[in-house]
Each structure stands twice: as C-alpha cells, then as structure tokens.
Design a protein around this motif. Structure first.
Motif, short mmCIF file in Angstrom:
data_model
loop_
_atom_site.label_atom_id
_atom_site.label_comp_id
_atom_site.label_asym_id
_atom_site.label_seq_id
_atom_site.Cartn_x
_atom_site.Cartn_y
_atom_site.Cartn_z
N VAL A 37 -24.27 92.90 -22.08
CA VAL A 37 -24.20 93.77 -21.01
C VAL A 37 -22.66 93.94 -20.11
N ILE A 38 -22.00 94.90 -20.01
CA ILE A 38 -20.74 94.73 -19.19
C ILE A 38 -21.21 95.48 -18.06
N HIS A 39 -21.24 94.97 -16.74
CA HIS A 39 -21.33 95.67 -15.55
C HIS A 39 -19.94 95.88 -14.91
N THR A 40 -19.78 97.13 -14.73
CA THR A 40 -18.36 97.44 -14.19
C THR A 40 -17.92 96.97 -12.52
N GLY A 41 -19.39 96.71 -11.89
CA GLY A 41 -19.17 96.65 -10.71
C GLY A 41 -18.63 97.90 -9.68
N GLN A 42 -19.01 99.05 -10.36
CA GLN A 42 -18.68 100.21 -9.52
C GLN A 42 -19.64 100.17 -8.12
N HIS A 43 -21.01 99.82 -8.39
CA HIS A 43 -21.87 99.24 -7.20
C HIS A 43 -21.67 97.98 -7.13
N TYR A 44 -21.15 97.38 -5.83
CA TYR A 44 -20.96 96.25 -5.70
C TYR A 44 -21.55 95.52 -4.70
N SER A 45 -22.69 96.33 -4.12
CA SER A 45 -23.69 95.69 -3.05
C SER A 45 -24.93 95.17 -3.91
N ASP A 46 -25.26 93.78 -3.43
CA ASP A 46 -26.37 93.37 -4.11
C ASP A 46 -27.49 94.08 -4.01
#
Length: 371
Positions: A35-44
């Motif tokens: 699974v590759i998360h782009t970090g487009q949403h970067y809030s926990d």
C-alpha cells in the motif's frame, strides 16, 4: 503457487475506506499487498485513524506529498509512486475514484506497463470545471480493468469507446464497508453523547470541495441555506470541518451561523454513526451521497450536478445547488423520508467480484509476478 504482490495507491479518506474491502479480500486469498499512501491527506484525523478503525496495517510507504497546486502535487506523487513500483514490481496496481492520487497511480502503472485496476470507474458529472472530472476520464482510458458500480456508469464507459472486455460491473465497495462496519459504529461510537445530540434530532453538514469553499460567496450562501433549512425543522447542524474549509472561514472572515456547530474532523466510526442517525445530511461529497443512500438517510447535495445520479433516481438524494432558497426547498422535500429505497450500488460483494474479474488474482489462479 504463491500469490502475486498487488499494489494499492491511495491518498484520501474515501480511497482508504473503499479500497479496504479489496485489500482485505486479497489477504483472505493469500495475496501479498503493498500500500502506497501519497499523503494527499496528511492529518492523522483524516487518514491514519481510518487505517486503525478498518483493521488495516499502516501503509507500506507514505510519500507525504501534502497539499499543493494540482500540477506540482500530481507530479510529486507520480515520481514517488513510480519509484515504489520499480522496487515492488506488482502484478496489478489498484486505484480508486478520481483524486490526484488516483490519477498519479494510474499514470505510473500505465507508463510502467503494469496492469491498472480502477475501482469506481465510469462516474461522470459532465462538469468540466471540476478537476476530478478530468481525472476520471483520463484514469478510465488508461486503465486495464474498469469496475463501474452500476450499469449506468458502465454504459458511459462503452459510449466513450472503452472495450467491453475491460469493463466489469461490480457494485461499489462502499456497500461492503458500510455493511461491515455500521453495527460496530453503532455499538462502539460515543459521538452522539459526546456532542449531546439525539438520534434523528440533528442535521449533518460536510463541505470541503474547492468550488464550494474557495469561493467566499458560494460558501456563505451554502452556510446560510443550510442554517435556514435546519431552522425550519428546529434542528442543529453538526459540521465536522475539513482543514481546507476551516482555513477559508478564517481567510474570508465568514461568520458561521448560530445554527451551525463546527466540530473537529471525525474518525470513520463516529462519522458513520452521525450519517446513520441524522435527520438530513447536507453535502458536497460524492462519497457521502453514496453512504447516506446505503444507510437510509435523506441527503441534500450542495452542487448543481452529481456523478452519483443513481442516488437521486432512487429518491435518496436531492441535488439542490448552492442558492439558499434551493437548499431550503430541497431539505423540505427530503426531510421525513422513510429511507426505504433500494440501495443502487450493489449487495456488498463488490470486492470479491473485483478480484474474480482479474484472472491472475481469482481464487486458484494467483501466481507470482515473476512466474
């Protein structure tokens, strides 16, 4: 035989939720995932909590791209995803929906001659001002396996000349997710008591899209319309506010109506519980339109069109636009509906159908990517 590694590219809350059933079905079949998360949403509060609540392991990679202009954001994602795919060499890469993360994942897979599987293919708003509409069309035309949720969305793909052998109607994986987790949300979430609201006695608002909150007049009209509509029924509006929208409220100096209560972004279980118990849900989100139709909660869409017209066809949703008078009228039309419409997005078995439609991932057919 051992299973192929299957890649997943995601970056936002809806992608995590809607790909979770497919990831979990891979694990049930003994198929390795990356699974590759782009970090487009970067809030926990907007992503990590969903992995935990959905029972998923943390992503194998987080590119931490964050927010930026469309070109810069998509370019950074594309470079990072391509590097990951070079290392992993998956047999298939899955993407979902229409975000810049989805576009970057599909482009990377396509350019590297890796099969691209698009979950929730074929959606069209026919609004070229929406960046997501451009993404949808490009992603569908470069994907190898397209999984439209309905016959209507499949027909749109055929009308664009996409070959029939690339199209499989599966329903929507959001039905899988909602059916799996709704009971847990009801038993585990304490959000109603935490907010001091009673089931069926409040309204819910989500508004975060650029065309909604980046235009001061549009944002103010929506807040005014929702407040007026809820006041008519003596309802308070709970608004879990997205960071983008919160920034715009401050930037524009918009006064939030007294009827509207801002709360922090919520985890999946808490938000699902609010959706299922609200009197009416007001939203600019396509995913929320789907979720409310499954849960039997009347929905008012704060846009002039929708790529989920099936929700309106079955009577679950009214497309109101952004003018206060239209929002008030739509809410009056929807409030009190019984919610006994037929869910238009399948029977909750989409993930199984998706994997069965890819021969190398079907039960008994999986092989290693290098064989």
């Amino acid at each position: 035989m051992t299973a192929s590694t299957v890649g997943f590219v995601l970056g936002t809350r809806p992608e995590i939720i809607k790909l979770a059933p497919v990831i979990q079905e891979c694990h049930r079949r003994g198929i390795d995932t990356h699974v590759i998360h782009t970090g487009q949403h970067y809030s926990d509060s907007l992503d990590a909590v969903f992995f935990r609540q959905l029972g998923l392991s943390p992503p194998d990679t987080n590119l931490e791209v964050g927010s930026d202009d469309h070109g810069a954001q998509t370019g950074a994602m594309l470079a990072g995803i391509e590097a990951e795919l070079h290392d992993v060499e998956p047999a298939v890469v899955f993407v979902q929906g229409d975000t810049n993360s989805t576009l970057a994942g599909a482009l990377a897979g396509s350019k590297m001659d890796i099969d691209v599987a698009h979950v929730e293919a074929g959606l069209r708003s026919f609004d070229d001002d929406m960046p997501e509409e451009t993404n949808r069309v490009i992603i569908d035309h470069i994907s190898d396996h397209l999984f439209p949720p309905t016959e209507e969305t499949a027909a749109l793909l055929r009308n664009e000349g996409i070959p029939e052998d690339r199209i499989t109607v599966t329903g929507n994986t959001i039905v899988d997710a909602v059916q799996t987790y709704d009971d847990r949300a009801a038993s585990e979430s304490q959000i109603l008591s935490e907010l001091g609201v009673t089931e069926g006695q409040f309204d819910l608002l989500t508004a975060h899209r650029a065309e909604t909150v980046d235009d001061r007049d549009a944002f103010e009209r929506i807040l005014s319309g929702v407040s007026r509509a809820s006041a008519q029924a003596d309802r308070e509006v709970i608004y879990p506010i997205h960071p983008r929208a919160e920034d715009r409220l401050e930037e524009f100096g918009i006064a939030v109506p007294d009827r509207v209560r801002l709360v922090e972004p919520l985890g999946f279980f808490d938000f699902l519980r609010l959706e299922s118990t609200a009197d009416v849900v007001f939203t600019d989100s396509g995913g929320v339109q789907e979720e409310t139709s499954i849960l039997g909660t009347p929905c008012v869409t704060l846009r002039y069109g929708t790529e989920r017209p099936e929700t309106a066809f079955v009577g679950a949703n009214c497309v109101a636009g952004r003018e206060p008078s239209g929002i008030v009228a739509a809410a009056a039309q929807m409030r009190g509906k019984a919610g006994d419409w037929t869910t238009p997005f399948g029977d909750g078995n989409a993930a199984v159908q998706i994997l069965d439609a890819i021969p190398k991932l079907a039960v008994g057919e999986a092989v290693t990517a290098t064989e």
